[in-house]
Design a protein around this motif. Structure first.
Motif, PDB file in Angstrom:
ATOM      1  N   THR A   1     -10.385  -4.116  -3.615  1.00 15.69           N
ATOM      2  CA  THR A   1      -8.973  -3.426  -3.204  1.00 15.69           C
ATOM      3  C   THR A   1      -7.957  -4.386  -4.080  1.00 15.69           C
ATOM      4  O   THR A   1      -8.079  -5.360  -4.144  1.00 15.69           O
ATOM      5  N   PHE A   2      -6.941  -3.480  -4.383  1.00 13.96           N
ATOM      6  CA  PHE A   2      -6.024  -3.982  -5.180  1.00 13.96           C
ATOM      7  C   PHE A   2      -4.314  -3.479  -4.555  1.00 13.96           C
ATOM      8  O   PHE A   2      -4.609  -2.164  -3.998  1.00 13.96           O
ATOM      9  N   THR A   3      -3.586  -4.169  -4.248  1.00  9.79           N
ATOM     10  CA  THR A   3      -2.388  -3.591  -3.849  1.00  9.79           C
ATOM     11  C   THR A   3      -1.561  -3.140  -5.313  1.00  9.79           C
ATOM     12  O   THR A   3      -1.694  -3.773  -6.250  1.00  9.79           O
ATOM     13  N   GLY A   4      -0.807  -1.945  -4.883  1.00  6.98           N
ATOM     14  CA  GLY A   4      -0.129  -1.525  -6.264  1.00  6.98           C
ATOM     15  C   GLY A   4       1.380  -1.030  -6.013  1.00  6.98           C
ATOM     16  O   GLY A   4       1.460  -0.489  -5.139  1.00  6.98           O
TER      17      GLY A   4
ATOM     18  N   VAL B   1      -7.041   1.313  -4.564  1.00  6.50           N
ATOM     19  CA  VAL B   1      -5.621   0.753  -4.698  1.00  6.50           C
ATOM     20  C   VAL B   1      -4.830   1.218  -3.585  1.00  6.50           C
ATOM     21  O   VAL B   1      -4.550   2.311  -3.222  1.00  6.50           O
ATOM     22  N   ILE B   2      -4.186   0.187  -2.955  1.00  3.64           N
ATOM     23  CA  ILE B   2      -3.517   0.608  -1.505  1.00  3.64           C
ATOM     24  C   ILE B   2      -2.004   0.493  -2.117  1.00  3.64           C
ATOM     25  O   ILE B   2      -1.505  -0.317  -2.678  1.00  3.64           O
ATOM     26  N   THR B   3      -1.434   1.711  -1.912  1.00  6.78           N
ATOM     27  CA  THR B   3       0.077   1.868  -2.465  1.00  6.78           C
ATOM     28  C   THR B   3       1.055   2.035  -1.251  1.00  6.78           C
ATOM     29  O   THR B   3       0.403   1.543  -0.169  1.00  6.78           O
ATOM     30  N   GLY B   4       2.135   2.551  -1.530  1.00  5.46           N
ATOM     31  CA  GLY B   4       3.111   2.640  -0.635  1.00  5.46           C
ATOM     32  C   GLY B   4       3.792   1.293  -0.141  1.00  5.46           C
ATOM     33  O   GLY B   4       4.835   1.222   0.654  1.00  5.46           O
TER      34      GLY B   4
ATOM     35  N   ALA C   1       4.172  -5.865  -2.815  1.00  2.24           N
ATOM     36  CA  ALA C   1       2.597  -5.536  -2.947  1.00  2.24           C
ATOM     37  C   ALA C   1       2.094  -7.029  -3.196  1.00  2.24           C
ATOM     38  O   ALA C   1       0.837  -7.234  -2.794  1.00  2.24           O
ATOM     39  N   LEU C   2       2.645  -8.025  -3.644  1.00  3.01           N
ATOM     40  CA  LEU C   2       2.036  -9.259  -3.956  1.00  3.01           C
ATOM     41  C   LEU C   2       1.955 -10.033  -2.553  1.00  3.01           C
ATOM     42  O   LEU C   2       1.150 -10.661  -2.211  1.00  3.01           O
ATOM     43  N   LEU C   3       3.078  -9.639  -1.600  1.00  2.00           N
ATOM     44  CA  LEU C   3       2.922 -10.304  -0.284  1.00  2.00           C
ATOM     45  C   LEU C   3       1.673  -9.807   0.432  1.00  2.00           C
ATOM     46  O   LEU C   3       1.129 -10.297   1.164  1.00  2.00           O
TER      47      LEU C   3
ATOM     48  N   SER D   1      -4.127  -7.878  -7.099  1.00  2.00           N
ATOM     49  CA  SER D   1      -2.988  -6.841  -7.400  1.00  2.00           C
ATOM     50  C   SER D   1      -2.787  -7.269  -8.943  1.00  2.00           C
ATOM     51  O   SER D   1      -3.021  -8.125  -9.515  1.00  2.00           O
ATOM     52  N   VAL D   2      -2.438  -5.934  -9.783  1.00  2.00           N
ATOM     53  CA  VAL D   2      -1.866  -5.872 -11.068  1.00  2.00           C
ATOM     54  C   VAL D   2      -0.678  -5.777 -11.099  1.00  2.00           C
ATOM     55  O   VAL D   2       0.158  -4.928 -10.577  1.00  2.00           O
ATOM     56  N   THR D   3       0.248  -6.769 -11.644  1.00  2.00           N
ATOM     57  CA  THR D   3       1.605  -6.798 -11.432  1.00  2.00           C
ATOM     58  C   THR D   3       2.231  -7.477 -12.818  1.00  2.00           C
ATOM     59  O   THR D   3       1.541  -8.141 -13.507  1.00  2.00           O
TER      60      THR D   3
END
Length: 321
Positions: A153-156, A178-181, A188-190, A200-202
């Protein structure tokens, strides 16, 4: 790929030398009146900030007034359309959102411009990406994620960041969700820190400013440069994925199609001199805004490589929620 080559740096310094010996006299050669600098976003954002400092310095050095013109909408498409359709008379200059103007082409949308016909002058900055996990994560490398044998899982946040996430998963061979929103990259980093997702890819600059408390661990730099904030993070090329260094948000500058060689050369000289100026260096340091010059030819090559990657991995499924 070393995006800012020694040759490119030498060219920028040479242009600065030209400025010292005669750029002030160039005002006589510019078309009468102001030059509009189209900025494809509302005032206050990153593209606006870069565009306005460039307009200020180029104006001071040439004696020509560069007037910022914010044309927002469509993720940079309205600004790109306005710049593309302008007369090629040297009175319209523009910032372009890359890869924002590439993505609708990848989707198959009809767009009112041809990227190959834009007269590319160069770029001020290339904001590449980084893969991060929480500081106490058991994963220490991108290969660890691959070896997990399960969905990662990634935040994005943001279309460009999500595209970079998709390409990373497709190229490395990771099944991703990828979890969005999230309202922004920091949020997303938090999410990674509090355990919403594994990684996360940031943008590198975002991760560096967020990580003052050491809450993140970098497991892959999607770059070929040393990054002081993450000195131990492996670079994409060393990890076996050099293609990932071609991804990032580019502050690209160009002119309408079919400008004359004379007009193009005039802008290249003024653009290079502005980037090499002491005032630009002081601004970059005081605002922590990286200035990472690319020539027009280097910029076009990078755009071509980004387009190739986006096309190649456009059908990779990462899942989202």
């Amino acid at each position: 790929m070393k995006h800012v080559t020694n040759l490119a740096r030498a060219a920028v310094l040479a242009l600065a030398g030209l400025a010292a010996t005669g750029i002030a006299a160039q005002a006589q050669d510019w078309p009468k009146g102001d030059v509009d600098l189209i900025i494809p976003s509302s005032p206050g954002g990153g593209f606006d900030t870069y565009g306005r400092i460039l307009a200020k310095i180029m104006g001071e050095q040439t004696g020509v007034q560069f007037v910022p013109d914010n044309i927002s909408g469509g993720g940079g498409l309205r600004g790109a359309q306005a710049a593309y359709s302008a007369r090629p008379d040297g009175k319209t200059f523009a910032v372009f959102n890359v890869p924002g103007i590439i993505e609708p082409i990848i989707r198959g949308d009809k767009v009112p411009y041809d990227i190959d016909k834009i007269t590319w002058i160069g770029s001020m900055a290339f904001n590449q990406y980084i893969v991060v996990v929480a500081k106490d994560s058991p994963y220490n490398s991108i290969e660890d994620l691959k070896a997990a044998g399960e969905t990662i899982t990634f935040t994005g946040y943001g279309s460009s960041g999500l595209a970079a996430n998709r390409i990373l998963c497709g190229l490395v061979g990771i099944e991703c969700q990828v979890i969005t929103g999230y309202p922004g990259n920091n949020d997303a980093l938090l999410g990674v820190v509090r355990g919403d997702a594994v990684a996360s890819v940031t943008p590198i600059t975002t991760a560096a400013s967020f990580n003052t408390g050491g809450d993140l661990k970098a497991i892959l730099l999607m770059s070929d440069r040393d990054i002081a904030a993450f000195p131990d993070a492996p670079k994409a090329g060393d990890a076996g994925y050099p293609e990932l260094t071609n991804l990032g948000l580019i502050r690209a500058f160009g002119l309408p199609p079919e400008v004359s060689d004379e007009v193009r050369a005039r802008f290249e000289t003024a653009f290079g001199a502005a980037l090499a100026s002491a005032e630009m260096a002081e601004w970059a340091q005081s605002t922590t805004s990286p200035v990472d010059p690319l020539s027009g030819a280097e910029l076009k090559s990078l755009i071509d490589k980004q387009t190739e990657l986006l096309l190649k991995y456009k059908d990779v499924k990462t899942g989202s929620e």
